[in-house]
Design a protein around this motif. Structure first.
Motif, PDB file in Angstrom:
ATOM      1  N   ALA A 191       0.838  -1.210   0.000  1.00  0.00           N
ATOM      2  CA  ALA A 191       0.000   0.000   0.000  1.00  0.00           C
ATOM      3  C   ALA A 191       0.866   1.251   0.000  1.00  0.00           C
ATOM      4  N   THR A 193       1.694   3.182  -2.330  1.00  0.00           N
ATOM      5  CA  THR A 193       1.156   4.273  -3.144  1.00  0.00           C
ATOM      6  C   THR A 193      -0.127   4.830  -2.537  1.00  0.00           C
ATOM      7  N   THR A 195      -2.738   2.843  -2.065  1.00  0.00           N
ATOM      8  CA  THR A 195      -3.719   1.819  -2.422  1.00  0.00           C
ATOM      9  C   THR A 195      -3.002   0.475  -2.438  1.00  0.00           C
ATOM     10  N   LYS A 196      -3.717  -0.580  -2.047  1.00  0.00           N
ATOM     11  CA  LYS A 196      -3.114  -1.908  -2.095  1.00  0.00           C
ATOM     12  C   LYS A 196      -3.002  -2.364  -3.555  1.00  0.00           C
ATOM     13  N   GLU A 197      -1.758  -2.413  -4.036  1.00  0.00           N
ATOM     14  CA  GLU A 197      -1.489  -2.840  -5.412  1.00  0.00           C
ATOM     15  C   GLU A 197      -0.579  -4.065  -5.371  1.00  0.00           C
ATOM     16  N   LYS A 213      -0.519  -0.882 -11.707  1.00  0.00           N
ATOM     17  CA  LYS A 213      -1.186   0.086 -10.849  1.00  0.00           C
ATOM     18  C   LYS A 213      -2.627   0.209 -11.305  1.00  0.00           C
ATOM     19  N   GLY A 215      -5.186   1.383  -9.054  1.00  0.00           N
ATOM     20  CA  GLY A 215      -5.870   2.443  -8.321  1.00  0.00           C
ATOM     21  C   GLY A 215      -7.045   1.953  -7.504  1.00  0.00           C
ATOM     22  N   THR A 216      -7.146   0.634  -7.330  1.00  0.00           N
ATOM     23  CA  THR A 216      -8.197   0.067  -6.495  1.00  0.00           C
ATOM     24  C   THR A 216      -7.586  -1.086  -5.711  1.00  0.00           C
ATOM     25  N   THR A 217      -8.243  -1.497  -4.636  1.00  0.00           N
ATOM     26  CA  THR A 217      -7.644  -2.507  -3.772  1.00  0.00           C
ATOM     27  C   THR A 217      -7.477  -3.839  -4.492  1.00  0.00           C
ATOM     28  N   SER A 234      -9.395  -8.345  -7.115  1.00  0.00           N
ATOM     29  CA  SER A 234      -9.400  -6.891  -7.117  1.00  0.00           C
ATOM     30  C   SER A 234     -10.836  -6.391  -7.097  1.00  0.00           C
TER      31      SER A 234
ATOM     32  N   GLU B 226     -10.989  -4.183   4.884  1.00  0.00           N
ATOM     33  CA  GLU B 226     -10.248  -3.226   4.070  1.00  0.00           C
ATOM     34  C   GLU B 226     -10.708  -1.779   4.286  1.00  0.00           C
ATOM     35  N   LYS B 227     -11.958  -1.598   4.732  1.00  0.00           N
ATOM     36  CA  LYS B 227     -12.476  -0.229   4.889  1.00  0.00           C
ATOM     37  C   LYS B 227     -13.062  -0.044   6.279  1.00  0.00           C
TER      38      LYS B 227
END
Lengths: 453, 250
Positions: A191, A193, A195-197, A213, A215-217, A234, B226-227
């Protein structure tokens, strides 16, 4: 009186040390079967890795040599099968060729080496050339065990790469034919960045980089056995889907089986790369499903109310799957045949999650909190279970919350996630729980997965 | 002479003030010592509100825990169980005051919620979103999140009554679609918690379907851990994170 106060802390320290060593003794004994099963039990070969001899006046040589020497020594020390001669005990010489080595010097105290790895490194006209040998110090009549030459574009990455290749040659030759892991990769979630990538790094923690990348988990990366594709879960417009990313093409590829229902988690490749198992709630309840790796022929394997997640195949046979089920309450580890038959519960209580099946098929590594519950004193630790006998051994002790063990392809190592407070890192250790060390340092690294080769 | 007297008087007064202040400080612990003996352990009470600052119309989760209390009440809410969670929608800034009484005395706990006026509607009165804002307000007033026990996805009695209200509201507003999110506390694995959150959201959906809401109006997604709504490693926070949350699905 003052003297007594001064003495007290010191005596307490001694009591602690004595207690610690006493409590460690049975653990060491219990490690015998895991050491045998993971190939760590043999007599460790006393191996010296000499600093390589720099050749040529290229200004890059000192930097390349430093990377090469450090990487080679580190790879051999990490292998788990050598008793390394520390650099401080090695003779202060850099033999660059068989003619330059004096084996008696290496066989004598304090180095006392059985085997010596040595050679020369040169850079000229943008090429890096490494000549490496392994000599048997106790057999001066016919000492050569290994001789290799490598030639690559001269840069630091290639200096490390050549060191990894030479280390793997040495490990395969001296380690009973089992391939080394110095060229393997680790895929993980970070994480950094925000976000979890999905990220990747070399097995030793070098070369950490983001893979893609979104941009979402993203979670649960699993590399295919041939290193060509990465499966992961994802969240997007359609909820949670299993996605496929082709490392060869550098772009996502379709995996239709991983989309329906918006609740698809934790993919797992069969060892032949033909099938992918995963968790899906498309039928209403989270169950284990399996599909062709092309994304067709999805079918349900489990049918029982309660969460089912985190499948892992027996990589030796491809005929069994271990997974996590909450069908009786707290999650437990189960195994079944790959068609869903012959379900067998493996853990007897607590909170057991994240199984990883050992390459030889004999063991399950998993995360277990044996005293789970509100206010309970238990910790989440890494365990290894011998499947046939169901006996188990605890590998991590009193160090954070540990999860997501993943076997190295040689079966001698595990990589795992360790959270201490709010900081979560990727750690590695030998399969008997020794030589634990962190590979990442960002505090935001999760869910490691070791490549198959 | 005169001035010396004045200085002297000042010094005496100063000494007296300092002396009294000192006495006052020393007496504080004495008051508890001289309190009449009580027959049991003194109750303890904790009360938290999350979040502590909202915009008018937003929800606040009150969660509380007491020990050694025989009766517990929150001002403006009335008698409550010894520990629990309640969602409230204060229109103005409010101090929630909890009193726990037991054989060993009583304990107080206070949680302050600051409510900011909704400025968008005032600042942009001609905004066409004004009507949808009020739809959101109505939704939030009628549809409340439900909470789950540890490692469970069974709807509790308190969740059941919230779901009944939700079902009635959705039946009366057939144009509204709902996204149900499943959430978990921080303990355990991300992967297992995703399936647990899935099951929690599904439990809420099933209850609404049983109450007559068409399933195609209800979408389910798990956020696992996660949230999280809060990040403390306390039972209060864990309880807040073990929930199914509802939003309008647009």
């Amino acid at each position: 009186m003052i003297a007594l106060f001064r003495l007290l802390p010191r005596s307490l320290l001694w009591i602690c040390l004595v207690l610690c060593s006493v409590s460690n003794t049975p653990v060491l004994k219990a490690q015998d079967w895991i050491r045998t099963g993971s190939g760590l039990s043999g007599q460790r070969i006393r191996l010296a890795a000499a600093d390589f001899k720099p050749v040529g006046g290229d200004p890059q040589v000192p930097v390349l040599k430093a990377s090469f020497d450090a990487t080679l020594y580190n790879d051999l020390a990490n292998a788990g099968i050598f008793d390394m001669v520390s650099k401080s005990m090695a003779p202060p010489v850099t033999p660059g060729s068989p003619q330059e080595i004096n084996l008696t010097q290496w066989a004598a105290d304090p180095a006392n080496a059985s085997m010596v790895a040595f050679g020369a490194l040169s850079a000229s006209s943008g090429r890096l050339v490494v000549n490496g040998w392994v000599f048997d110090a106790k057999n001066p009549g016919s000492p050569q065990v290994l001789g290799k030459q490598y030639n690559e574009v001269a840069n630091e990455d290639n200096a490390r790469l050549i060191a990894h290749r030479f280390a793997d040659e040495i490990i395969a030759r001296l380690g009973g034919g089992v391939n080394g892991i110095a060229e393997t990769k680790l895929y993980f979630v970070s994480a950094r960045t925000g976000t979890k990538e999905i990220w990747a790094m070399d097995y030793d923690g070098q070369n950490q980089h983001i893979v893609l990348k979104l941009g979402t988990t993203s979670m649960s990366p699993r590399i295919s056995p041939d290193n060509s594709r990465l499966a992961f879960s994802s969240i997007g417009k359609e909820g949670w889907t299993i996605r496929m990313y082709s490392l060869e093409l550098g772009r996502p590829v379709a995996f239709p089986a991983g989309v329906p229902g918006g609740s698809n988690f934790s993919p797992a490749w069969s060892a032949d790369g033909v099938k992918v198992a995963f968790s899906s709630a498309r039928s209403g309840d989270p169950e284990i499903w399996v599909a062709d790796s092309s994304g067709g022929n999805a079918r349900k394997l489990t049918a029982f109310r309660g969460p089912d997640v985190a499948p892992t195949w027996n990589p030796k046979t491809n005929s069994q799957i271990a997974w996590v089920s909450g069908r009786t309450g707290l999650p437990q580890i189960y195994i079944m045949d790959a068609d869903g038959a012959n379900i067998q519960r493996m853990t007897d209580g607590g909170y057991a999650i994240s199984p990883s099946w050992s390459p030889g098929g004999q063991f399950l590594a998993f995360s277990w909190n044996r005293k789970y519950g509100p206010g309970a004193p238990g910790g989440q630790d890494i365990y290894v279970m011998d499947i046939a006998s169901k006996r188990w051994i605890q590998l991590t002790h009193d160090a954070g919350s540990n999860d997501y063990p993943s076997w190295s392809p040689d079966g001698r190592h595990l990589v795992f996630e360790r959270a201490i407070g709010r900081s979560t890192e990727i750690w590695t250790m030998l399969a008997d729980g020794t030589e634990q060390h962190a590979l990442t340092h960002s505090g935001k690294d999760f869910m490691p997965n070791w490549s198959w080769k | 002479m005169n001035s010396r007297n004045r200085v002297l008087t000042c010094l005496v007064l100063l000494a007296a003030v300092v002396g009294f202040a000192g006495c006052g400080k020393k007496k504080t612990p004495l008051t508890t010592n001289t309190a009449p003996p009580l027959s049991g352990p003194a109750p303890t009470a904790q009360l938290t509100a999350t979040p502590t600052t909202i915009t008018a119309g937003d929800q606040v989760v009150l969660s509380w825990r007491t020990a050694d209390a025989t009766s517990v009440s929150i001002d403006g809410i009335g008698d409550v169980p010894s520990s629990g969670v309640k969602t409230v929608t204060p229109a103005v800034s409010t101090s929630y005051h909890l009193v726990a009484r037991g054989d060993g005395g009583s304990a107080d706990a206070t949680a302050r919620v600051t409510v900011n006026a909704q400025q968008m509607a005032v600042a942009v009165p001609q905004d066409t979103s004004a009507s949808s804002m009020s739809a959101d307000e109505l939704f939030r007033a009628n549809v409340q999140d439900i909470f789950f026990d540890y490692d469970s996805y069974d709807v509790r009695a308190d969740g059941q009554s919230a779901l009944s209200k939700t079902a009635a509201y959705l039946a009366a507003n057939p144009g509204i679609k709902v996204l149900i999110g499943g959430y978990c506390d921080e303990r355990g694995s991300n992967e297992y918690n995703l399936t647990l959150g899935q099951s929690r959201a599904s439990s809420a959906k099933e209850a609404l379907v049983r109450a007559g809401i068409p399933s195609d109006r209800l979408r389910v997604v798990s956020y696992g851990k996660e949230k999280p709504f809060c990040a403390e490693s306390t039972e209060e926070c864990w309880q807040q994170n073990r929930r199914a949350g509802f939003t309008i699905d647009r």
